[in-house]
Design a protein around this motif. Structure first.
Motif, PDB file in Angstrom:
ATOM      1  N   VAL A  14       0.867  -1.180   0.000  1.00  9.67           N
ATOM      2  CA  VAL A  14       0.000   0.000   0.000  1.00  9.67           C
ATOM      3  C   VAL A  14       0.900   1.224   0.000  1.00  9.67           C
ATOM      4  N   GLY A  15       0.429   2.268  -0.645  1.00  2.00           N
ATOM      5  CA  GLY A  15       1.176   3.517  -0.670  1.00  2.00           C
ATOM      6  C   GLY A  15       0.925   4.323   0.598  1.00  2.00           C
ATOM      7  N   HIS A  16       1.849   5.207   0.900  1.00  7.86           N
ATOM      8  CA  HIS A  16       1.727   6.020   2.111  1.00  7.86           C
ATOM      9  C   HIS A  16       0.517   6.947   2.085  1.00  7.86           C
ATOM     10  N   ASP A  17       0.057   7.284   0.886  1.00 12.08           N
ATOM     11  CA  ASP A  17      -1.086   8.196   0.777  1.00 12.08           C
ATOM     12  C   ASP A  17      -2.348   7.516   0.269  1.00 12.08           C
ATOM     13  N   ASP A  18      -2.337   6.183   0.196  1.00 14.56           N
ATOM     14  CA  ASP A  18      -3.546   5.449  -0.191  1.00 14.56           C
ATOM     15  C   ASP A  18      -4.547   5.489   0.949  1.00 14.56           C
ATOM     16  N   ASN A  19      -5.795   5.744   0.616  1.00 11.07           N
ATOM     17  CA  ASN A  19      -6.862   5.796   1.616  1.00 11.07           C
ATOM     18  C   ASN A  19      -7.315   4.366   1.929  1.00 11.07           C
ATOM     19  N   PHE A  20      -7.343   4.037   3.206  1.00  8.27           N
ATOM     20  CA  PHE A  20      -7.726   2.695   3.663  1.00  8.27           C
ATOM     21  C   PHE A  20      -9.060   2.265   3.066  1.00  8.27           C
ATOM     22  N   PHE A  21     -10.027   3.171   3.048  1.00  5.51           N
ATOM     23  CA  PHE A  21     -11.368   2.828   2.585  1.00  5.51           C
ATOM     24  C   PHE A  21     -11.426   2.699   1.067  1.00  5.51           C
ATOM     25  N   ASP A  22     -10.604   3.469   0.359  1.00  2.87           N
ATOM     26  CA  ASP A  22     -10.539   3.344  -1.096  1.00  2.87           C
ATOM     27  C   ASP A  22      -9.916   2.016  -1.521  1.00  2.87           C
ATOM     28  N   LEU A  23      -9.134   1.434  -0.633  1.00  4.58           N
ATOM     29  CA  LEU A  23      -8.494   0.142  -0.926  1.00  4.58           C
ATOM     30  C   LEU A  23      -9.388  -1.044  -0.575  1.00  4.58           C
ATOM     31  N   GLY A  24     -10.603  -0.771  -0.160  1.00  2.00           N
ATOM     32  CA  GLY A  24     -11.535  -1.843   0.185  1.00  2.00           C
ATOM     33  C   GLY A  24     -11.726  -2.037   1.670  1.00  2.00           C
ATOM     34  N   GLY A  25     -11.094  -1.189   2.479  1.00  2.00           N
ATOM     35  CA  GLY A  25     -11.243  -1.294   3.921  1.00  2.00           C
ATOM     36  C   GLY A  25     -12.637  -0.877   4.374  1.00  2.00           C
ATOM     37  N   HIS A  26     -13.032  -1.380   5.514  1.00  2.00           N
ATOM     38  CA  HIS A  26     -14.315  -1.012   6.119  1.00  2.00           C
ATOM     39  C   HIS A  26     -14.144  -1.093   7.634  1.00  2.00           C
ATOM     40  N   SER A  27     -15.203  -0.793   8.356  1.00  2.00           N
ATOM     41  CA  SER A  27     -15.095  -0.651   9.809  1.00  2.00           C
ATOM     42  C   SER A  27     -14.604  -1.916  10.514  1.00  2.00           C
ATOM     43  N   ILE A  28     -15.013  -3.077  10.052  1.00  2.00           N
ATOM     44  CA  ILE A  28     -14.577  -4.322  10.695  1.00  2.00           C
ATOM     45  C   ILE A  28     -13.072  -4.520  10.482  1.00  2.00           C
ATOM     46  N   LEU A  29     -12.610  -4.266   9.267  1.00  2.00           N
ATOM     47  CA  LEU A  29     -11.178  -4.380   9.000  1.00  2.00           C
ATOM     48  C   LEU A  29     -10.389  -3.334   9.784  1.00  2.00           C
ATOM     49  N   LEU A  30     -10.979  -2.170   9.977  1.00  2.00           N
ATOM     50  CA  LEU A  30     -10.307  -1.125  10.742  1.00  2.00           C
ATOM     51  C   LEU A  30     -10.124  -1.563  12.198  1.00  2.00           C
ATOM     52  N   GLN A  31     -11.084  -2.300  12.715  1.00  2.00           N
ATOM     53  CA  GLN A  31     -10.927  -2.847  14.065  1.00  2.00           C
ATOM     54  C   GLN A  31      -9.781  -3.856  14.114  1.00  2.00           C
ATOM     55  N   MET A  32      -9.611  -4.603  13.040  1.00  2.00           N
ATOM     56  CA  MET A  32      -8.485  -5.532  12.975  1.00  2.00           C
ATOM     57  C   MET A  32      -7.163  -4.758  12.965  1.00  2.00           C
ATOM     58  N   VAL A  33      -7.131  -3.638  12.254  1.00  2.00           N
ATOM     59  CA  VAL A  33      -5.942  -2.783  12.254  1.00  2.00           C
ATOM     60  C   VAL A  33      -5.669  -2.302  13.672  1.00  2.00           C
ATOM     61  N   GLN A  34      -6.702  -1.865  14.345  1.00  2.00           N
ATOM     62  CA  GLN A  34      -6.575  -1.374  15.725  1.00  2.00           C
ATOM     63  C   GLN A  34      -5.950  -2.447  16.626  1.00  2.00           C
ATOM     64  N   ILE A  35      -6.431  -3.663  16.510  1.00  2.00           N
ATOM     65  CA  ILE A  35      -5.922  -4.772  17.323  1.00  2.00           C
ATOM     66  C   ILE A  35      -4.459  -5.067  16.984  1.00  2.00           C
ATOM     67  N   ARG A  36      -4.132  -5.084  15.711  1.00  2.00           N
ATOM     68  CA  ARG A  36      -2.754  -5.400  15.305  1.00  2.00           C
ATOM     69  C   ARG A  36      -1.774  -4.299  15.715  1.00  2.00           C
ATOM     70  N   ILE A  37      -2.213  -3.052  15.671  1.00  2.00           N
ATOM     71  CA  ILE A  37      -1.347  -1.967  16.145  1.00  2.00           C
ATOM     72  C   ILE A  37      -1.043  -2.182  17.619  1.00  2.00           C
ATOM     73  N   ALA A  38      -2.062  -2.540  18.392  1.00  2.00           N
ATOM     74  CA  ALA A  38      -1.864  -2.785  19.829  1.00  2.00           C
ATOM     75  C   ALA A  38      -0.928  -3.975  20.047  1.00  2.00           C
ATOM     76  N   GLU A  39      -1.113  -5.033  19.272  1.00  2.00           N
ATOM     77  CA  GLU A  39      -0.266  -6.217  19.419  1.00  2.00           C
ATOM     78  C   GLU A  39       1.197  -5.930  19.071  1.00  2.00           C
ATOM     79  N   ARG A  40       1.410  -5.199  17.982  1.00  2.00           N
ATOM     80  CA  ARG A  40       2.775  -4.968  17.498  1.00  2.00           C
ATOM     81  C   ARG A  40       3.498  -3.834  18.208  1.00  2.00           C
ATOM     82  N   THR A  41       2.744  -2.844  18.664  1.00  2.00           N
ATOM     83  CA  THR A  41       3.403  -1.673  19.247  1.00  2.00           C
ATOM     84  C   THR A  41       3.137  -1.509  20.733  1.00  2.00           C
ATOM     85  N   GLY A  42       2.119  -2.228  21.240  1.00  2.00           N
ATOM     86  CA  GLY A  42       1.729  -2.050  22.633  1.00  2.00           C
ATOM     87  C   GLY A  42       0.986  -0.748  22.866  1.00  2.00           C
ATOM     88  N   ARG A  43       0.580  -0.123  21.795  1.00  2.00           N
ATOM     89  CA  ARG A  43      -0.091   1.179  21.878  1.00  2.00           C
ATOM     90  C   ARG A  43      -1.559   1.034  21.505  1.00  2.00           C
TER      91      ARG A  43
END
Length: 108
Positions: A14-43
């Motif tokens: 993915v490009g740095h300026d690609d929009n998550f939702f334009d790439l096919g993302g939606h709210s459920i996938l965004l929650q998965m992103v949220q979880i993975r950020i927490a897992e990988r960064t502890g944040r």
């Protein structure tokens, strides 16, 4: 961030300026992103921050508190030209007046 997006969106890159939702993302996938950020960064990142910063670059800047972010999302009107306030003002002007100034004010 880009690696997390690639994993969740099942894309090779993915490009740095690609929009998550334009790439096919939606709210459920965004929650998965949220979880993975927490897992990988502890944040823990608020889901609203992920909605407000839908590109890798914008999210990274926000999380780093980079220039122009002040560590907080931009006000909604600043993110969206012609936001609700402008549309409401235009509607009032077309109707021939200011209308109520405050909630509950009937504009006598």
């Amino acid at each position: 961030m880009a690696d997390i997006w690639c994993d969740v969106l099942e894309m090779p890159e993915v490009g740095h300026d690609d929009n998550f939702f334009d790439l096919g993302g939606h709210s459920i996938l965004l929650q998965m992103v949220q979880i993975r950020i927490a897992e990988r960064t502890g944040r823990d990142v608020a889901l609203i921050d992920l909605f407000n910063h839908p590109t890798v670059r914008a999210l990274a800047r926000h999380l780093d508190g980079g220039p122009g972010t002040g560590g907080a999302p931009a006000p909604r009107a600043a993110r969206r030209p012609g936001g609700r306030t402008s549309r409401l003002g235009d509607r009032r002007a077309r109707l021939g007046g200011e209308g109520p100034q405050f909630p509950g004010d009937l504009g006598d």
